[in-house]
Design a protein around this motif. Sequence first.
Motif, PDB file in Angstrom:
ATOM      1  N   UNK A   2      -1.818  17.035   3.285  1.00 60.17           N
ATOM      2  CA  UNK A   2      -2.755  15.959   2.924  1.00 60.17           C
ATOM      3  C   UNK A   2      -3.925  15.843   3.893  1.00 60.17           C
ATOM      4  N   UNK A   3      -3.690  16.117   5.191  1.00 62.07           N
ATOM      5  CA  UNK A   3      -4.804  15.909   6.129  1.00 62.07           C
ATOM      6  C   UNK A   3      -5.979  16.848   5.874  1.00 62.07           C
ATOM      7  N   UNK A   4      -5.742  17.912   5.120  1.00 60.58           N
ATOM      8  CA  UNK A   4      -6.853  18.790   4.797  1.00 60.58           C
ATOM      9  C   UNK A   4      -7.769  18.203   3.721  1.00 60.58           C
TER      10      UNK A   4
ATOM     11  N   UNK B  43       3.614  16.366  -3.100  1.00 60.21           N
ATOM     12  CA  UNK B  43       4.509  15.220  -2.933  1.00 60.21           C
ATOM     13  C   UNK B  43       3.727  13.910  -2.950  1.00 60.21           C
ATOM     14  N   UNK B  44       2.538  13.948  -2.329  1.00 60.26           N
ATOM     15  CA  UNK B  44       1.700  12.755  -2.311  1.00 60.26           C
ATOM     16  C   UNK B  44       1.314  12.374  -3.739  1.00 60.26           C
ATOM     17  N   UNK B  45       0.909  13.371  -4.532  1.00 59.88           N
ATOM     18  CA  UNK B  45       0.501  13.117  -5.909  1.00 59.88           C
ATOM     19  C   UNK B  45       1.668  12.568  -6.722  1.00 59.88           C
ATOM     20  N   UNK B  46       2.853  13.141  -6.498  1.00 62.79           N
ATOM     21  CA  UNK B  46       4.028  12.665  -7.211  1.00 62.79           C
ATOM     22  C   UNK B  46       4.261  11.185  -6.911  1.00 62.79           C
ATOM     23  N   UNK B  47       4.077  10.804  -5.634  1.00 61.14           N
ATOM     24  CA  UNK B  47       4.275   9.409  -5.251  1.00 61.14           C
ATOM     25  C   UNK B  47       3.246   8.511  -5.918  1.00 61.14           C
ATOM     26  N   UNK B  48       1.994   9.001  -5.982  1.00 56.10           N
ATOM     27  CA  UNK B  48       0.932   8.222  -6.624  1.00 56.10           C
ATOM     28  C   UNK B  48       1.253   8.022  -8.103  1.00 56.10           C
ATOM     29  N   UNK B  49       1.685   9.091  -8.745  1.00 57.24           N
ATOM     30  CA  UNK B  49       1.988   9.020 -10.169  1.00 57.24           C
ATOM     31  C   UNK B  49       3.134   8.050 -10.419  1.00 57.24           C
TER      32      UNK B  49
ATOM     33  N   UNK C 265       0.833  -1.205   0.000  1.00 56.68           N
ATOM     34  CA  UNK C 265       0.000   0.000   0.000  1.00 56.68           C
ATOM     35  C   UNK C 265       0.864   1.250   0.000  1.00 56.68           C
ATOM     36  N   UNK C 266       0.508   2.174  -0.854  1.00 58.48           N
ATOM     37  CA  UNK C 266       1.230   3.445  -0.874  1.00 58.48           C
ATOM     38  C   UNK C 266       0.761   4.300   0.305  1.00 58.48           C
ATOM     39  N   UNK C 267       1.685   4.696   1.155  1.00 52.87           N
ATOM     40  CA  UNK C 267       1.307   5.510   2.314  1.00 52.87           C
ATOM     41  C   UNK C 267       2.175   6.749   2.392  1.00 52.87           C
ATOM     42  N   UNK C 268       1.726   7.709   3.190  1.00 51.72           N
ATOM     43  CA  UNK C 268       2.574   8.861   3.476  1.00 51.72           C
ATOM     44  C   UNK C 268       2.230   9.374   4.868  1.00 51.72           C
ATOM     45  N   UNK C 269       3.181  10.001   5.540  1.00 50.03           N
ATOM     46  CA  UNK C 269       2.899  10.539   6.862  1.00 50.03           C
ATOM     47  C   UNK C 269       1.997  11.761   6.777  1.00 50.03           C
ATOM     48  N   UNK C 270       1.316  12.118   7.910  1.00 49.46           N
ATOM     49  CA  UNK C 270       0.551  13.365   7.906  1.00 49.46           C
ATOM     50  C   UNK C 270       1.526  14.503   7.694  1.00 49.46           C
ATOM     51  N   UNK C 271       1.027  15.649   7.438  1.00 50.34           N
ATOM     52  CA  UNK C 271       1.811  16.849   7.132  1.00 50.34           C
ATOM     53  C   UNK C 271       2.481  16.776   5.767  1.00 50.34           C
TER      54      UNK C 271
ATOM     55  N   UNK D 140      -4.727   5.834  -5.288  1.00 50.14           N
ATOM     56  CA  UNK D 140      -5.033   6.246  -3.921  1.00 50.14           C
ATOM     57  C   UNK D 140      -3.777   6.252  -3.068  1.00 50.14           C
ATOM     58  N   UNK D 141      -3.835   7.000  -2.008  1.00 45.06           N
ATOM     59  CA  UNK D 141      -2.720   7.009  -1.048  1.00 45.06           C
ATOM     60  C   UNK D 141      -3.312   7.058   0.352  1.00 45.06           C
ATOM     61  N   UNK D 142      -2.744   6.250   1.260  1.00 41.78           N
ATOM     62  CA  UNK D 142      -3.265   6.209   2.619  1.00 41.78           C
ATOM     63  C   UNK D 142      -2.350   7.030   3.518  1.00 41.78           C
ATOM     64  N   UNK D 143      -2.972   7.870   4.332  1.00 45.80           N
ATOM     65  CA  UNK D 143      -2.186   8.710   5.237  1.00 45.80           C
ATOM     66  C   UNK D 143      -2.082   7.968   6.579  1.00 45.80           C
ATOM     67  N   UNK D 144      -0.845   7.793   7.064  1.00 49.31           N
ATOM     68  CA  UNK D 144      -0.635   6.997   8.277  1.00 49.31           C
ATOM     69  C   UNK D 144       0.097   7.815   9.341  1.00 49.31           C
ATOM     70  N   UNK D 145      -0.049   7.392  10.582  1.00 48.26           N
ATOM     71  CA  UNK D 145       0.728   8.039  11.636  1.00 48.26           C
ATOM     72  C   UNK D 145       2.078   7.328  11.788  1.00 48.26           C
TER      73      UNK D 145
END
Lengths: 648, 224
Positions: free
Chosen positions: A237-239, A191-197, A180-186, A203-208
């Motif tokens: 991303x959290x927004x 950057x999240x979109x770049x990772x998805x691409x 699963x593609x994840x990224x930290x909050x903040x 989709x990308x899951x935001x994790x603690x």
Amino acid sequence: MANVIVNRVKEFLKRYPPFSFLSEDSLEQVAKEVEVRYFSENELLFEQGDPAQQYFFVLKEGSVLLTEKKDGQEEIVEVCDEGDVFGVLALLGKRPYLLNARVKEESLVYAIPVAVFEKILHENSRVGLYFAAGFASGQVVVRTDLSQSQKARTTFKEISRDSGLLIFTGQSDLNYSSDVLTCPQHTLIRDAVAAMAEKGVGSIVIVNEKDHPLGIITDKDLRNRLIARNKSYDTPVEELMTTPVITKRKDAAFSELYLTMIKNRLHHLIFTEDGSSDSPITGILSDHDILLSQGNSPAVLINALMNTWEIHEMAKIRDRAEKLLAYYLENEVSIEFVASIISEINDIIIRRAVEMAKKKHDPDFPEISKVKFCFLSLGSEGREEQLLRTDLDNAIVFENVPLSKVEETKEYMLLIAQQVIEILLACGFKPCPADIMANNPKYCQPLSTWKAMFSDWIHSPNQQALMNATIFFDYRAIIGNKVLAEELTEHIYNEIAGKSIFLNFLAKNALLNPPPLGFFRNFIVEKSGEQKDKFDIKLRAMMPLADIARLLVLSHRVVGINNTFKRFEKLADLEPNYRELMLEAGKAYEILMRMRAIEGLNSGSSGRYIQPEKLGKLQRQLLKNAFAPIDELQKIIQVRFQLGYFRN
Amino acid sequence: MNWLSRIFGKELPKTAFVETYESLFEKPIPPMRPISQLTFVVLDTETTGLDPKKDFIISFGAIKLRSYVLKIDTAQEIYLKTPVKNKEAIQVHEIIDPIEGLTIKDFAKQFLDYIGRDIIVGHHIGFDLLMLEKVLKPFGLKKLLNPVLDTQYLAMRLEKGPHYDPSMGKPGEYSLDNLCERYGIELDDRHTAAGDAFLTGQLLLKLLKMAEKKGIKDFGTLMR
């Protein structure tokens, strides 16, 4: 009496094989059941991938092409002529059609129900062989001799390997992604979109920091919440994320996963170690994965329903749902799951119908169309127990409007209701014989009137009114302003508080149908009329249980559980003394629902009347056992509601 | 004849089956009901002659159509015991002495039960309706309450538009024979009630499909 019409059909069929092999009597049996249909140019009789209909076809006049879709092109496989038989393969192999049947010139077609023919097929070996030969020669069974039957056997083998309707496979077939593609909050959205691409995922899951899922962002969120709102790519991303996320263990029962996604309209379901959102993420399941693993699944059907505004198409999808139901029942899938799926499909059809009705009538009522209303399902559909498309029971509640507006509002609501009913009828539901439907002015009312009606039932109950009213106590909001329904519910429970006389009446009603076992523990069957010697499973077994469950749940003032078996489950918790009995009653109700649905599917009826002598030994025993809790519960009710004093 | 004198009597008491029939019509069919949800009963009668006052029904044939499908198992063919025999008519129909003829009462009962609240369809149906209502009158029914559709009128409306004046066209242009020929329906068993009903049923199938293409898709627009 010789009938000119049957004779004419007979004379035609007689000229062509395999009908030419039949005796006069058999032929007459077939001819009597024929349906004559007319198709205009370019119409489709059936389509590649459609489940087999209950008919095969003989071309009476005109011309029909059997075509195959290949790489977007439609290729002609066969041209049918007068007297040709087609559509048999799918039927006998019990699998979806492999070809399209497209009408080249306007055609009259005789549709022959397979039920009549199957019997003849067994009796007459020549006819059987004839059809077997047809399998080898392709789709059209005509103008072939029997020498090809040898070749037919090999084709048969291939057919039997085909699992037919691919509906409900085990979890092993389910491909989910554990990476699963994840990224930290903040993280910033850019950057999240770049990772998805980079990873090529949607989709990308935001994790603690402990890898617990906090939220999810999908392609769609980027479109709707970022670009459409003109937000900066530097938004954290959290927004944007959807939160909280719904999580499950990846080894959860497949039906549970499925249901969770369908109920919550999830496109993605996140797996975690212990199934809660407070544990590390282990995988992600997308609706696309489910689509791929399931050929003709609820997800596919629901998806198809959500993508059409054509009544005809909706009706077709609802027919497919019935095939699904048959498959579930055959495979002993839990009734709770089956009922949820079918109710969900029915609900979507109703919601669609309401939306379509509004689209049609709103322009004529610019003001009134803003009045809030809620469409309610009543009775078995309200209880989410309607497996077959039996009678419709529904109603409309709308918000209180000024007196001067009531008339026009009602006119509009009734138009909406009528349109919805027409769509539901077209989708195969049956009208309510007692006319308890939203298009009846009596049951299309403002909230204040509904409140008054329920108050009236509760304060001055009488037997007849209550019998009808029981249908209304099981209402469920389907679409519209649900607050109206909630307000009504609250009103009802306030009214019931302290009105023991009402509960007594309801209790009396629940005892109207005595346990269905006669003196010698035989079934009580109908004594006269069309249903003679049949057992009325609805009146004698299901209704008493549904009535008892409703009564007891109301007496405990429990809100929001409409399902009879779920009511018994809840009652098991509320009444620990009777825990076993309540669970047994719930179980009994499930068995009865299953039996009724199977009977209905087999006989093409509502399934209400069962022929006891046609049941197998095990089924008879099951049915008899299902009655035991009715008897016991009725005795309890007798005492608890002091009905001894209340008689007459 | 007892029942004959009753026809000309004034107020006739309603029989139970007439009351049951009439109670079916408390609610009209909503105009927006799609044609696919309607049931049509296509019927034809053979009579001793063409004068509704003097003549009688000899035989009745019918078949039902629903969801654009003619269902053979709904087909009916009934012969009646008639008080009068007309030589000419017998020569046309070749029905001399119907073996299993129903009494007028049994027929009336069975007929109302069969048609229920379905839409009555026939070719040049006006005459059949007069003859049927004559049969029903002794039992207290003044008028059939079902919606009525004439295939002759429907064919004209679809081919020539709603304002066509049939007196302007060629005579016989919209006869059942001519229409069947024009719509490619094989003619046989002509001049038996059931045979004609079946032909008319097939014609209705084709006309309804044609109507659908012209946007006539629901009860309201079909019956306009």
